[in-house]
Design an enzyme around this catalytic site. Structure first.
Site, PDB file in Angstrom:
ATOM      1  N   SER A  26       0.668  -1.269  -0.009  1.00 22.69           N
ATOM      2  CA  SER A  26       0.053   0.119   0.046  1.00 22.69           C
ATOM      3  C   SER A  26       0.827   1.177   0.100  1.00 22.69           C
ATOM      4  O   SER A  26       1.788   1.603   1.031  1.00 22.69           O
ATOM      5  CB  SER A  26      -0.943  -0.005   1.308  1.00 22.69           C
ATOM      6  OG  SER A  26      -1.860  -1.088   1.287  1.00 22.69           O
ATOM      7  N   HIS A  57      -2.886   0.565  -4.975  1.00 22.45           N
ATOM      8  CA  HIS A  57      -2.238  -0.521  -5.634  1.00 22.45           C
ATOM      9  C   HIS A  57      -2.686  -0.407  -7.010  1.00 22.45           C
ATOM     10  O   HIS A  57      -3.471  -0.685  -7.432  1.00 22.45           O
ATOM     11  CB  HIS A  57      -2.921  -1.665  -5.013  1.00 22.45           C
ATOM     12  CG  HIS A  57      -2.591  -2.150  -3.758  1.00 22.45           C
ATOM     13  ND1 HIS A  57      -1.680  -3.018  -3.033  1.00 22.45           N
ATOM     14  CD2 HIS A  57      -2.978  -1.710  -2.431  1.00 22.45           C
ATOM     15  CE1 HIS A  57      -1.412  -2.976  -1.763  1.00 22.45           C
ATOM     16  NE2 HIS A  57      -2.418  -2.132  -1.228  1.00 22.45           N
ATOM     17  N   HIS A  79      -5.419  -8.844  -1.612  1.00 25.93           N
ATOM     18  CA  HIS A  79      -5.458  -9.240  -0.201  1.00 25.93           C
ATOM     19  C   HIS A  79      -6.254 -10.359  -0.047  1.00 25.93           C
ATOM     20  O   HIS A  79      -7.522 -10.497  -0.700  1.00 25.93           O
ATOM     21  CB  HIS A  79      -5.626  -7.953   0.453  1.00 25.93           C
ATOM     22  CG  HIS A  79      -4.721  -7.009   0.437  1.00 25.93           C
ATOM     23  ND1 HIS A  79      -4.785  -6.178  -0.497  1.00 25.93           N
ATOM     24  CD2 HIS A  79      -3.818  -6.761   1.362  1.00 25.93           C
ATOM     25  CE1 HIS A  79      -3.776  -5.254  -0.426  1.00 25.93           C
ATOM     26  NE2 HIS A  79      -3.188  -5.714   0.731  1.00 25.93           N
ATOM     27  N   TYR A  81      -8.723 -10.717   2.097  1.00 29.34           N
ATOM     28  CA  TYR A  81      -9.959  -9.886   2.265  1.00 29.34           C
ATOM     29  C   TYR A  81     -10.676  -9.737   0.942  1.00 29.34           C
ATOM     30  O   TYR A  81     -11.961  -9.578   1.096  1.00 29.34           O
ATOM     31  CB  TYR A  81     -10.017  -8.542   3.082  1.00 29.34           C
ATOM     32  CG  TYR A  81      -9.280  -7.527   2.683  1.00 29.34           C
ATOM     33  CD1 TYR A  81      -9.642  -6.710   1.500  1.00 29.34           C
ATOM     34  CD2 TYR A  81      -7.885  -7.298   3.145  1.00 29.34           C
ATOM     35  CE1 TYR A  81      -8.717  -5.704   1.127  1.00 29.34           C
ATOM     36  CE2 TYR A  81      -7.300  -6.389   2.634  1.00 29.34           C
ATOM     37  CZ  TYR A  81      -7.633  -5.496   1.553  1.00 29.34           C
ATOM     38  OH  TYR A  81      -6.958  -4.471   1.382  1.00 29.34           O
ATOM     39  N   GLU A  82     -10.183  -9.663   0.015  1.00 30.57           N
ATOM     40  CA  GLU A  82     -11.082  -9.343  -1.472  1.00 30.57           C
ATOM     41  C   GLU A  82     -11.555 -10.764  -1.783  1.00 30.57           C
ATOM     42  O   GLU A  82     -12.392 -10.531  -2.791  1.00 30.57           O
ATOM     43  CB  GLU A  82      -9.899  -8.955  -2.494  1.00 30.57           C
ATOM     44  CG  GLU A  82      -9.374  -7.429  -2.031  1.00 30.57           C
ATOM     45  CD  GLU A  82      -8.290  -7.108  -3.200  1.00 30.57           C
ATOM     46  OE1 GLU A  82      -8.607  -6.576  -4.219  1.00 30.57           O
ATOM     47  OE2 GLU A  82      -6.996  -7.070  -2.858  1.00 30.57           O
ATOM     48  N   ALA A 109       2.301  -2.075   4.396  1.00 26.29           N
ATOM     49  CA  ALA A 109       1.806  -1.109   5.475  1.00 26.29           C
ATOM     50  C   ALA A 109       1.454  -2.046   6.625  1.00 26.29           C
ATOM     51  O   ALA A 109       0.633  -2.804   6.545  1.00 26.29           O
ATOM     52  CB  ALA A 109       0.968  -0.079   5.045  1.00 26.29           C
ATOM     53  N   MET A 217      -2.501  -7.108   6.943  1.00 31.20           N
ATOM     54  CA  MET A 217      -3.482  -7.948   6.226  1.00 31.20           C
ATOM     55  C   MET A 217      -2.820  -8.739   4.918  1.00 31.20           C
ATOM     56  O   MET A 217      -3.640  -9.093   4.070  1.00 31.20           O
ATOM     57  CB  MET A 217      -4.701  -7.074   5.762  1.00 31.20           C
ATOM     58  CG  MET A 217      -5.472  -6.393   7.053  1.00 31.20           C
ATOM     59  SD  MET A 217      -6.777  -5.536   6.399  1.00 31.20           S
ATOM     60  CE  MET A 217      -7.022  -4.267   7.792  1.00 31.20           C
ATOM     61  N   SER A 218      -1.403  -8.811   4.788  1.00 29.31           N
ATOM     62  CA  SER A 218      -0.816  -9.289   3.772  1.00 29.31           C
ATOM     63  C   SER A 218       0.260 -10.040   3.961  1.00 29.31           C
ATOM     64  O   SER A 218       0.650 -10.394   5.136  1.00 29.31           O
ATOM     65  CB  SER A 218      -0.563  -8.184   2.578  1.00 29.31           C
ATOM     66  OG  SER A 218       0.370  -7.218   3.144  1.00 29.31           O
ATOM     67  N   ASN A 241       0.567   3.619  10.929  1.00 30.98           N
ATOM     68  CA  ASN A 241      -0.278   4.029  12.110  1.00 30.98           C
ATOM     69  C   ASN A 241       0.084   3.349  13.296  1.00 30.98           C
ATOM     70  O   ASN A 241       0.541   2.155  13.151  1.00 30.98           O
ATOM     71  CB  ASN A 241      -1.780   3.857  11.716  1.00 30.98           C
ATOM     72  CG  ASN A 241      -2.086   2.459  11.244  1.00 30.98           C
ATOM     73  OD1 ASN A 241      -1.725   1.795  10.004  1.00 30.98           O
ATOM     74  ND2 ASN A 241      -2.677   1.647  12.476  1.00 30.98           N
ATOM     75  N   HIS A 253      -8.049   4.462   6.157  1.00 31.53           N
ATOM     76  CA  HIS A 253      -6.971   4.078   4.996  1.00 31.53           C
ATOM     77  C   HIS A 253      -6.324   5.489   4.555  1.00 31.53           C
ATOM     78  O   HIS A 253      -4.955   5.169   4.127  1.00 31.53           O
ATOM     79  CB  HIS A 253      -7.732   3.451   3.904  1.00 31.53           C
ATOM     80  CG  HIS A 253      -6.945   2.987   2.760  1.00 31.53           C
ATOM     81  ND1 HIS A 253      -5.861   1.929   2.894  1.00 31.53           N
ATOM     82  CD2 HIS A 253      -6.888   3.206   1.434  1.00 31.53           C
ATOM     83  CE1 HIS A 253      -5.256   1.815   1.655  1.00 31.53           C
ATOM     84  NE2 HIS A 253      -5.928   2.364   0.820  1.00 31.53           N
TER      85      HIS A 253
HETATM   86  N1  HPA Z   1      -4.031  -3.165  10.926  1.00 32.61           N
HETATM   87  C1  HPA Z   1      -4.186  -3.793   9.953  1.00 32.61           C
HETATM   88  N2  HPA Z   1      -3.423  -3.448   8.850  1.00 32.61           N
HETATM   89  C2  HPA Z   1      -3.069  -2.298   8.582  1.00 32.61           C
HETATM   90  C3  HPA Z   1      -3.041  -1.429   9.733  1.00 32.61           C
HETATM   91  C4  HPA Z   1      -3.409  -1.940  11.161  1.00 32.61           C
HETATM   92  O1  HPA Z   1      -3.398  -0.967  11.827  1.00 32.61           O
HETATM   93  N3  HPA Z   1      -2.346  -0.384   9.156  1.00 32.61           N
HETATM   94  C5  HPA Z   1      -1.875  -0.611   7.869  1.00 32.61           C
HETATM   95  N4  HPA Z   1      -2.456  -1.899   7.589  1.00 32.61           N
END
Ligand code: HPA
Length: 282
Positions: A26, A57, A79, A81-82, A109, A217-218, A241, A253
């Site tokens: 990301s 992406h 990902h 989740y898709e 990320a 998530m990847s 974050n 996001h």
């Molecule tokens: N959680 C899950 N996936 C993420 C996060 C998060 O805080 N930040 C960037 N991708």
């Protein structure tokens, strides 16, 4: 699937013989466009590649040189989740290895769980927790790719982490001198969650208790598939974050993309050193 993708790409890449493959997560994809003598191929033109739908992406493969090295970089990924199958999700990284890449650099990320991390930090992944609820090697094993029960003692090469740490210093990523760049934080364990919601504060406390420093998530399914095929893996997380409950504000996001933008020049400098000085394959 891999053979078809490799054969199709060989025609497009001409004489280029990449030995290092990158997956850019990301907001980090722009690095792909910095390769010299580039050729780019949209995922839509590569057999069995999925096209990412998430903002940030791009869905483009780039091949070219960085220093003396020929690299192939994936700008964007799909990902879990898709809703895609794990086999489809790891097809691109398998294709990079099929093209001849013995080193795979995975970037993502991630949310920072370790209290020592700050947004904008770049962290070397030392290990992972696969909490996706899925496994990329489930189903019949293709012995031509790798063994049924691959060892996962050292998914993220300690040798290459040492190399990357030296390169961080060369790239000026460590505190010291006159620069304001933060010190490279300690390596982290990355927990992969299925998403797509960000975690709850209780989930983050659970992950913390399990030994996670980062959450995303990847990446882990790609790393497993790469190790299965015997490639050496480097994982780099950009802490975009602080994780839920650690951050005083709700996660978004947009925040993730903005932090990735801010970190990108440092990641670029670091990747250039890591790749340019990469030791021979073990
Ligand atoms: N959680 C899950 N996936 C993420 C996060 C998060 O805080 N930040 C960037 N991708």
């Amino acid at each position: 699937m891999v053979r078809e993708a490799v054969e199709s790409l060989r025609l497009k890449l001409g004489a280029r013989r990449p030995t290092i493959g990158l997956v850019l997560g990301s907001g980090l994809g722009a690095y792909a466009e910095t390769v010299r003598d580039p050729v780019s191929v949209p995922y839509a033109e590569i057999p069995h590649f999925l096209v990412p739908a998430v903002a940030g992406h791009a869905g483009m493969l780039w091949c070219g040189t960085i220093g003396e090295q020929t690299v192939v970089a994936l700008q964007g990924r799909c990902h879990p989740y898709e809703g895609y199958s794990m086999a489809d999700l790891v097809h691109p990284v398998r294709t990079l290895i099929g093209l001849g890449c013995r080193t795979i650099i995975l970037t993502n990320a991630a949310g920072g769980i370790n209290p020592a991390y700050q947004a904008g930090d770049l962290v070397l992944m030392s290990d992972h927790l696969n909490l996706l609820g899925q496994h990329p090697l489930k189903g019949q094993n293709d012995d031509a790719l790798g063994p049924r029960f691959p060892d996962m003692t050292e998914v993220y090469s300690a040798r290459l982490r040492n190399h990357a740490r030296v390169c961080a210093e060369i790239a000026g990523l460590k505190r010291g001198g006159t620069d304001t760049i933060r010190q490279l934080p300690k390596d982290g364990v990355y927990a992969a969650m299925a998403g797509p919601s960000y975690e709850t504060p209780a989930e983050i406390r659970m992950l913390q208790a399990m030994g996670a420093d980062l959450v995303g998530m990847s990446t882990v399914h790609e790393a497993i598939a790469a190790r299965h095929m015997g490639a050496e893996v480097i994982g780099i997380s950009c802490v975009t974050n602080l994780a839920a409950g650690i951050s005083p504000t709700p996660l978004s996001h947009d925040e993730v993309k903005a932090a990735a933008d801010e970190a990108r020049p440092r990641l670029v400098a670091w990747l250039n050193e890591i790749i340019g000085r990469l030791p021979q394959a073990a």
